[in-house]
Design a protein around this motif. Sequence first.
Motif, mmCIF file in Angstrom:
data_model
loop_
_atom_site.group_PDB
_atom_site.id
_atom_site.type_symbol
_atom_site.label_atom_id
_atom_site.label_comp_id
_atom_site.label_asym_id
_atom_site.label_seq_id
_atom_site.Cartn_x
_atom_site.Cartn_y
_atom_site.Cartn_z
ATOM 1 N N ARG A 57 29.569 32.322 39.953
ATOM 2 C CA ARG A 57 29.518 31.534 38.888
ATOM 3 C C ARG A 57 27.750 31.299 38.604
ATOM 4 N NH1 ARG A 57 34.153 27.260 39.430
ATOM 5 N NH2 ARG A 57 35.833 28.564 40.493
ATOM 6 N N PHE A 58 27.587 31.085 37.486
ATOM 7 C CA PHE A 58 26.114 31.089 36.863
ATOM 8 C C PHE A 58 25.990 29.819 35.940
ATOM 9 C CE2 PHE A 58 27.229 35.227 38.342
ATOM 10 C CZ PHE A 58 26.041 35.435 39.014
ATOM 11 N N ASP A 59 24.885 29.271 35.893
ATOM 12 C CA ASP A 59 24.348 28.331 34.966
ATOM 13 C C ASP A 59 23.040 29.054 34.220
ATOM 14 O OD1 ASP A 59 26.189 26.319 35.896
ATOM 15 O OD2 ASP A 59 24.670 25.281 37.098
ATOM 16 N N TRP A 60 22.812 28.269 33.163
ATOM 17 C CA TRP A 60 21.375 28.396 32.445
ATOM 18 C C TRP A 60 20.506 27.641 32.610
ATOM 19 C CZ3 TRP A 60 21.921 32.842 29.963
ATOM 20 C CH2 TRP A 60 23.323 33.544 29.849
ATOM 21 N N HIS A 61 19.490 28.005 33.585
ATOM 22 C CA HIS A 61 18.392 27.054 33.950
ATOM 23 C C HIS A 61 17.606 27.059 32.728
ATOM 24 C CE1 HIS A 61 15.133 25.784 36.499
ATOM 25 N NE2 HIS A 61 15.870 25.398 37.257
ATOM 26 N N SER A 62 17.045 25.768 32.655
ATOM 27 C CA SER A 62 16.340 25.316 31.634
ATOM 28 C C SER A 62 14.742 25.521 31.588
ATOM 29 C CB SER A 62 16.580 23.743 31.406
ATOM 30 O OG SER A 62 16.090 23.043 32.228
ATOM 31 N N SER A 63 14.208 26.025 32.749
ATOM 32 C CA SER A 63 12.761 26.430 32.827
ATOM 33 C C SER A 63 12.228 27.395 31.810
ATOM 34 C CB SER A 63 12.507 26.940 34.244
ATOM 35 O OG SER A 63 12.956 28.053 34.459
ATOM 36 N N SER A 64 11.095 27.331 31.489
ATOM 37 C CA SER A 64 10.497 28.444 30.656
ATOM 38 C C SER A 64 10.654 29.935 31.290
ATOM 39 C CB SER A 64 9.065 28.122 30.401
ATOM 40 O OG SER A 64 8.751 27.123 29.924
ATOM 41 N N ALA A 65 10.474 29.992 32.402
ATOM 42 C CA ALA A 65 10.797 31.364 33.113
ATOM 43 C C ALA A 65 12.163 31.819 32.852
ATOM 44 C CB ALA A 65 10.350 31.444 34.502
ATOM 45 N N GLY A 105 25.674 27.249 24.302
ATOM 46 C CA GLY A 105 25.493 27.196 22.850
ATOM 47 C C GLY A 105 24.025 26.711 22.878
ATOM 48 N N THR A 106 23.557 25.887 23.727
ATOM 49 C CA THR A 106 22.226 25.382 23.798
ATOM 50 C C THR A 106 21.170 26.522 23.902
ATOM 51 O OG1 THR A 106 22.603 23.287 24.578
ATOM 52 C CG2 THR A 106 20.413 24.229 25.050
ATOM 53 N N MET A 107 21.259 27.414 25.027
ATOM 54 C CA MET A 107 20.823 28.693 25.224
ATOM 55 C C MET A 107 20.550 29.587 24.044
ATOM 56 S SD MET A 107 18.528 29.939 27.074
ATOM 57 C CE MET A 107 18.818 29.004 28.554
ATOM 58 N N ALA A 108 21.899 29.648 23.520
ATOM 59 C CA ALA A 108 22.014 30.554 22.114
ATOM 60 C C ALA A 108 21.173 30.123 21.093
ATOM 61 C CB ALA A 108 23.539 30.627 21.642
ATOM 62 N N MET A 109 20.966 28.791 20.777
ATOM 63 C CA MET A 109 20.223 28.143 19.846
ATOM 64 C C MET A 109 18.813 28.478 19.898
ATOM 65 S SD MET A 109 21.997 26.852 17.153
ATOM 66 C CE MET A 109 23.587 26.939 16.736
ATOM 67 N N GLN A 110 18.430 28.365 21.167
ATOM 68 C CA GLN A 110 16.794 28.435 21.632
ATOM 69 C C GLN A 110 16.526 29.910 21.620
ATOM 70 O OE1 GLN A 110 16.963 26.800 25.569
ATOM 71 N NE2 GLN A 110 16.565 24.819 24.780
ATOM 72 N N LEU A 133 28.862 25.885 20.410
ATOM 73 C CA LEU A 133 29.936 25.144 20.527
ATOM 74 C C LEU A 133 29.729 23.998 21.548
ATOM 75 C CD1 LEU A 133 31.266 28.032 19.571
ATOM 76 C CD2 LEU A 133 33.624 27.279 20.911
ATOM 77 N N GLY A 134 29.231 22.757 21.113
ATOM 78 C CA GLY A 134 29.084 21.633 21.982
ATOM 79 C C GLY A 134 27.647 21.524 22.778
ATOM 80 N N GLY A 135 26.639 22.557 22.190
ATOM 81 C CA GLY A 135 25.353 22.411 22.601
ATOM 82 C C GLY A 135 24.319 22.094 21.711
ATOM 83 N N THR A 136 23.353 21.290 22.717
ATOM 84 C CA THR A 136 22.339 20.767 21.890
ATOM 85 C C THR A 136 21.380 21.929 21.171
ATOM 86 O OG1 THR A 136 20.883 20.407 23.690
ATOM 87 C CG2 THR A 136 22.797 18.487 22.651
ATOM 88 N N LEU A 137 20.304 21.561 20.559
ATOM 89 C CA LEU A 137 19.070 22.543 20.499
ATOM 90 C C LEU A 137 18.253 22.623 21.780
ATOM 91 C CD1 LEU A 137 18.041 22.016 16.729
ATOM 92 C CD2 LEU A 137 19.378 23.670 17.727
ATOM 93 N N GLY A 138 18.195 21.643 22.475
ATOM 94 C CA GLY A 138 17.362 21.713 23.610
ATOM 95 C C GLY A 138 15.883 21.263 23.300
ATOM 96 N N ARG A 139 15.034 22.102 23.803
ATOM 97 C CA ARG A 139 13.747 21.828 23.558
ATOM 98 C C ARG A 139 13.049 22.380 22.155
ATOM 99 N NH1 ARG A 139 10.263 24.228 27.772
ATOM 100 N NH2 ARG A 139 11.729 25.775 27.763
ATOM 101 N N VAL A 140 13.665 21.869 21.246
ATOM 102 C CA VAL A 140 13.218 21.945 19.831
ATOM 103 C C VAL A 140 11.906 22.048 19.625
ATOM 104 C CG1 VAL A 140 15.483 21.701 18.946
ATOM 105 C CG2 VAL A 140 13.983 19.991 18.747
ATOM 106 N N GLY A 141 11.039 22.730 18.882
ATOM 107 C CA GLY A 141 9.892 22.866 18.508
ATOM 108 C C GLY A 141 9.026 23.075 19.433
#
Length: 297
Positions: free
Chosen positions: A130-138, A174-179, A194-202
């Motif tokens: 099982r895996f997550d999408w970590h949100s760090s820049s790296a 979905g958030t990672m896909a948008m980024q 599908l249900g993902g935000t844009l995250g750290r947009v801009g």
Amino acid sequence: MVSNLVPRLQDEHRFPMNRFDASLLWNSVADDSADDSCELEEPASYGTFDESCDESDGECSSVLQSAPAGETFFVPLSYEPNYRYPLIVWLHSDGFNENQVCHVMPHVSTRNYLGVGVRGTQAIDAAGHRFDWHSSSAAMDVAQRRVLHAVRAATSKYSVHPDRIVLAGYQRGGTMAMQIAMRNPEMFAAAISLGGTLGRVGGATIDLDQLRQRRLPMLWQWSIQGDHYSQETLVKEIQFVMNVRSQIEIRQYRNDDEMNTVVLSDLNQWVMDHVVGGAPVAKINPWDSSPTSFSEN
């Protein structure tokens, strides 16, 4: 920017698949070397396997192959090597893995697309299932490399239309896909969440001028009764997308989860209309919106 609000009721009579059966997702991967806190730089390699699945309307014999670099390929029924297929690159939700594409694609279409599932960046169980999408820049850089590798792998193995590559994902996927799509807007024909935000947009890694020139087509699908849905966040993200002039269609559904067959059927039709068929998302000019009422289906 076009914002089409098309809320729909879920049709319970069409392949009711509101949740994934987790027991089906982890039986093809085994790696005891991962631990809960491991953030993988490069995914492990696994052997190939073939899997068949039964649909409620008949037998699904699509080829599902687990490949090196944490990728799983979905090959449509009656695959024709002389036809250049649209490719859907799928980013799974947190707590799952690249094999989620095997369970999603048959409900999108068994014939229209090639698909490739990409593994998340952070293992969250000791078995490495099982895996997550970590949100760090790296971690975002690692995710982007994995997506680009998956596209190269798919195009080298199968007949892919280079102008019909769609990046899609579910919730955090979905958030990672948008980024990633906004980082590489010229590479993708469209991005779907599908249900993902844009995250750290801009952020600094996004070329806003390039995004404005590209006018990347996007489909956002939201279940408005879900705990993760926020009207305030949605409004802010629409404002950002208006600023970069992306072509966006927003569809809202009156249930609590985006993972159902009505949503996936809509995804298929949207890709066929706007990516394969070439129909513009915008109606008259980039700032049009065309809201509709809730469907009574």
